[in-house]
Enzyme design. Structure first.
Site, mmCIF file in Angstrom:
data_model
loop_
_atom_site.group_PDB
_atom_site.id
_atom_site.type_symbol
_atom_site.label_atom_id
_atom_site.label_comp_id
_atom_site.label_asym_id
_atom_site.label_seq_id
_atom_site.Cartn_x
_atom_site.Cartn_y
_atom_site.Cartn_z
ATOM 1 N N TYR A 4 0.824 -1.221 0.000
ATOM 2 C CA TYR A 4 0.000 0.000 0.000
ATOM 3 C C TYR A 4 0.856 1.268 0.000
ATOM 4 O O TYR A 4 0.419 2.308 -0.502
ATOM 5 C CB TYR A 4 -1.005 -0.026 1.162
ATOM 6 C CG TYR A 4 -2.118 -1.012 0.864
ATOM 7 C CD1 TYR A 4 -3.123 -0.686 -0.033
ATOM 8 C CD2 TYR A 4 -2.111 -2.293 1.404
ATOM 9 C CE1 TYR A 4 -4.115 -1.600 -0.369
ATOM 10 C CE2 TYR A 4 -3.099 -3.216 1.086
ATOM 11 C CZ TYR A 4 -4.090 -2.862 0.195
ATOM 12 O OH TYR A 4 -5.065 -3.773 -0.146
ATOM 13 N N ASN A 54 -12.771 3.054 -5.955
ATOM 14 C CA ASN A 54 -11.359 3.442 -6.016
ATOM 15 C C ASN A 54 -10.898 4.057 -4.702
ATOM 16 O O ASN A 54 -11.651 4.765 -4.036
ATOM 17 C CB ASN A 54 -11.120 4.430 -7.164
ATOM 18 C CG ASN A 54 -11.481 3.815 -8.498
ATOM 19 O OD1 ASN A 54 -11.599 2.599 -8.605
ATOM 20 N ND2 ASN A 54 -11.678 4.639 -9.515
ATOM 21 N N VAL A 55 -9.645 3.799 -4.378
ATOM 22 C CA VAL A 55 -9.092 4.302 -3.129
ATOM 23 C C VAL A 55 -8.024 5.365 -3.392
ATOM 24 O O VAL A 55 -7.341 5.811 -2.482
ATOM 25 C CB VAL A 55 -8.493 3.129 -2.296
ATOM 26 C CG1 VAL A 55 -9.586 2.159 -1.871
ATOM 27 C CG2 VAL A 55 -7.393 2.383 -3.068
ATOM 28 N N HIS A 68 -14.684 1.485 -0.722
ATOM 29 C CA HIS A 68 -13.605 0.576 -0.330
ATOM 30 C C HIS A 68 -12.528 1.279 0.495
ATOM 31 O O HIS A 68 -11.430 0.759 0.646
ATOM 32 C CB HIS A 68 -12.983 -0.089 -1.569
ATOM 33 C CG HIS A 68 -13.891 -1.096 -2.209
ATOM 34 N ND1 HIS A 68 -13.664 -1.651 -3.451
ATOM 35 C CD2 HIS A 68 -15.053 -1.662 -1.767
ATOM 36 C CE1 HIS A 68 -14.642 -2.514 -3.740
ATOM 37 N NE2 HIS A 68 -15.492 -2.519 -2.748
ATOM 38 N N CYS A 77 -3.654 2.413 21.431
ATOM 39 C CA CYS A 77 -3.477 1.095 22.059
ATOM 40 C C CYS A 77 -2.311 1.141 23.044
ATOM 41 O O CYS A 77 -2.414 0.632 24.170
ATOM 42 C CB CYS A 77 -3.215 0.020 20.996
ATOM 43 S SG CYS A 77 -4.696 -0.491 20.089
ATOM 44 N N GLY A 123 -15.959 1.865 -15.822
ATOM 45 C CA GLY A 123 -14.631 1.310 -15.577
ATOM 46 C C GLY A 123 -14.562 0.282 -14.471
ATOM 47 O O GLY A 123 -13.618 0.281 -13.691
ATOM 48 N N GLU A 133 -14.048 -2.411 -22.270
ATOM 49 C CA GLU A 133 -14.466 -3.683 -22.869
ATOM 50 C C GLU A 133 -15.769 -4.119 -22.237
ATOM 51 O O GLU A 133 -16.111 -3.659 -21.146
ATOM 52 C CB GLU A 133 -13.404 -4.759 -22.602
ATOM 53 C CG GLU A 133 -12.121 -4.528 -23.368
ATOM 54 C CD GLU A 133 -10.941 -5.246 -22.753
ATOM 55 O OE1 GLU A 133 -11.116 -5.952 -21.739
ATOM 56 O OE2 GLU A 133 -9.837 -5.078 -23.288
HETATM 57 P P1 OAD Z 1 -11.005 -4.223 -12.364
HETATM 58 O O1 OAD Z 1 -9.547 -4.180 -12.611
HETATM 59 O O2 OAD Z 1 -11.607 -5.509 -11.951
HETATM 60 O O3 OAD Z 1 -11.799 -3.755 -13.676
HETATM 61 C C1 OAD Z 1 -11.448 -2.592 -14.384
HETATM 62 C C2 OAD Z 1 -12.392 -2.426 -15.559
HETATM 63 O O4 OAD Z 1 -12.111 -1.176 -16.160
HETATM 64 C C3 OAD Z 1 -12.278 -3.495 -16.648
HETATM 65 O O5 OAD Z 1 -13.581 -3.927 -17.010
HETATM 66 C C4 OAD Z 1 -11.590 -2.752 -17.808
HETATM 67 O O6 OAD Z 1 -12.039 -3.212 -19.086
HETATM 68 C C5 OAD Z 1 -12.055 -1.345 -17.577
HETATM 69 N N1 OAD Z 1 -11.137 -0.301 -18.078
HETATM 70 C C6 OAD Z 1 -9.786 -0.324 -18.180
HETATM 71 N N2 OAD Z 1 -9.326 0.843 -18.644
HETATM 72 C C7 OAD Z 1 -10.403 1.641 -18.848
HETATM 73 C C8 OAD Z 1 -10.597 2.975 -19.316
HETATM 74 N N3 OAD Z 1 -9.570 3.755 -19.674
HETATM 75 N N4 OAD Z 1 -11.861 3.456 -19.394
HETATM 76 C C9 OAD Z 1 -12.915 2.687 -19.026
HETATM 77 N N5 OAD Z 1 -12.801 1.423 -18.589
HETATM 78 C C10 OAD Z 1 -11.568 0.908 -18.482
HETATM 79 O O7 OAD Z 1 -11.332 -3.039 -11.310
HETATM 80 P P2 OAD Z 1 -12.623 -2.822 -10.406
HETATM 81 O O8 OAD Z 1 -13.863 -3.289 -11.074
HETATM 82 O O9 OAD Z 1 -12.568 -1.430 -9.911
HETATM 83 O O10 OAD Z 1 -11.100 -3.811 -4.274
HETATM 84 O O11 OAD Z 1 -12.308 -3.798 -9.188
HETATM 85 C C11 OAD Z 1 -13.206 -3.846 -8.103
HETATM 86 C C12 OAD Z 1 -12.461 -4.055 -6.807
HETATM 87 O O12 OAD Z 1 -11.638 -5.234 -6.919
HETATM 88 C C13 OAD Z 1 -11.487 -2.964 -6.452
HETATM 89 O O13 OAD Z 1 -12.103 -1.882 -5.780
HETATM 90 C C14 OAD Z 1 -10.510 -3.651 -5.560
HETATM 91 C C15 OAD Z 1 -10.367 -4.963 -6.291
HETATM 92 O O14 OAD Z 1 -10.078 -6.053 -5.519
HETATM 93 C C16 OAD Z 1 -10.329 -3.731 -3.169
HETATM 94 O O15 OAD Z 1 -9.114 -3.626 -3.212
HETATM 95 C C17 OAD Z 1 -11.094 -3.758 -1.915
#
Ligand code: OAD
Length: 249
Positions: free
Chosen positions: A60, A96-97, A113, A146, A194, A222
């Site tokens: 992190y 997003n964090v 998150h 703590c 996204g 996609e």
């Molecule tokens: P992912 O990495 O699973 O998915 C990202 C998505 O964004 C994919 O469907 C890509 O096709 C799309 N993508 C990539 N570039 C893009 C762009 N320029 N414009 C639009 N779309 C684009 O990420 P998340 O769905 O955010 O949790 O993942 C969900 C959670 O899984 C995250 O918050 C994280 C992870 O584990 C924790 O860490 C708690």
């Protein structure tokens, strides 16, 4: 294809890592994504932290360091413009964090998150606090509250890890927005941007919103596995798609 917004429309937006991709923040599940190079169970679970807190802090801290150097892109800015015009009829929920929505100026914002720039205690219930310090093996920070009680508590990033509950206040805020939209007379639109739609409860929001009468839109690079849950799909990078998506009537 435009998402039309009139003076009664309510809009709930859910963003994922894709919205920050054009800012240079890596996604999780795309080729070369974070989860390809880092085992989830080691860096994003309570068990992983218990086993090796230094490794988790290093992961992190690298993300903190990277997030300090990036900037919001036109996709983030487009959502701020929409919020400015819609006010309380708008809510942005992000997985997003990286803090980029807040830095762009989003205010009606739920970081479901957690945040890379907050720290909390792994052992006690103290509130998360603002923190951008970086740590690694041999340098895991301890909780002063703590320590004051004679206990050993380790600090941890205030990120929601796999197997952990989301903040109930966060879920209530989203549920209230959906319920208000269901009761209101005007149109209700839900827009996911996204996100691969694989992580719950975020992935379930589209069905909850549709059950409340929302028209569901997706803006993604996609077609993800849950493409079928949406009536409209604007395909492309969010930094290009979002600035052109909304039409105010
Ligand atoms: P992912 O990495 O699973 O998915 C990202 C998505 O964004 C994919 O469907 C890509 O096709 C799309 N993508 C990539 N570039 C893009 C762009 N320029 N414009 C639009 N779309 C684009 O990420 P998340 O769905 O955010 O949790 O993942 C969900 C959670 O899984 C995250 O918050 C994280 C992870 O584990 C924790 O860490 C708690």
């Amino acid at each position: 294809m435009r998402l039309t917004i009139d003076s009664d429309t309510r809009l709930l937006v859910l963003t994922g890592a894709g919205v920050s991709a054009e800012s240079g923040v890596p996604t999780f599940r795309d080729a070369n994504g974070l989860w390809e190079n880092h085992p989830i169970e080691q860096v994003a679970t309570p068990e992983g932290f218990r086993a090796d807190p230094g490794l988790v802090w290093r992961f992190y801290s690298e993300r903190r360091r990277k997030a300090k150097t990036v900037h919001p892109n036109p996709g983030h800015h487009a959502l701020v413009d929409v919020e400015t015009r819609m006010g309380d009829r708008f809510l942005l929920v992000t997985q997003n964090v990286d803090g980029l929505h807040r830095r762009a100026g989003s205010e009606r914002l739920v970081e479901m998150h957690g945040s890379l720039f907050e720290t909390r205690c792994f052992h006690c219930e103290r509130e998360p606090f603002a923190d951008d310090s970086e740590h690694g093996p041999g340098d895991v920070p301890a909780c002063d509250l703590c320590a004051a009680k004679g206990r050993r508590g380790l600090l941890r990033p205030a990120i929601v890890w796999f197997g952990e509950m989301l903040d109930p206040f966060v879920m209530q805020r989203i549920a209230r927005f959906i319920e208000d939209a269901r009761r209101a007379a005007g149109r209700f639109a839900f827009l996911a941007v996204g996100t691969s739609g694989l992580v719950y409860p975020a992935a379930g929001l589209v069905r909850e919103a549709r059950a409340a009468g929302a028209e569901a839109w997706l803006a993604n690079l996609e077609a993800p596995d849950n493409r079928g849950a949406f009536q409209h799909f604007a395909q492309g990078p969010s930094g290009k798609v979002l600035p052109e998506l909304f039409e105010f009537v």
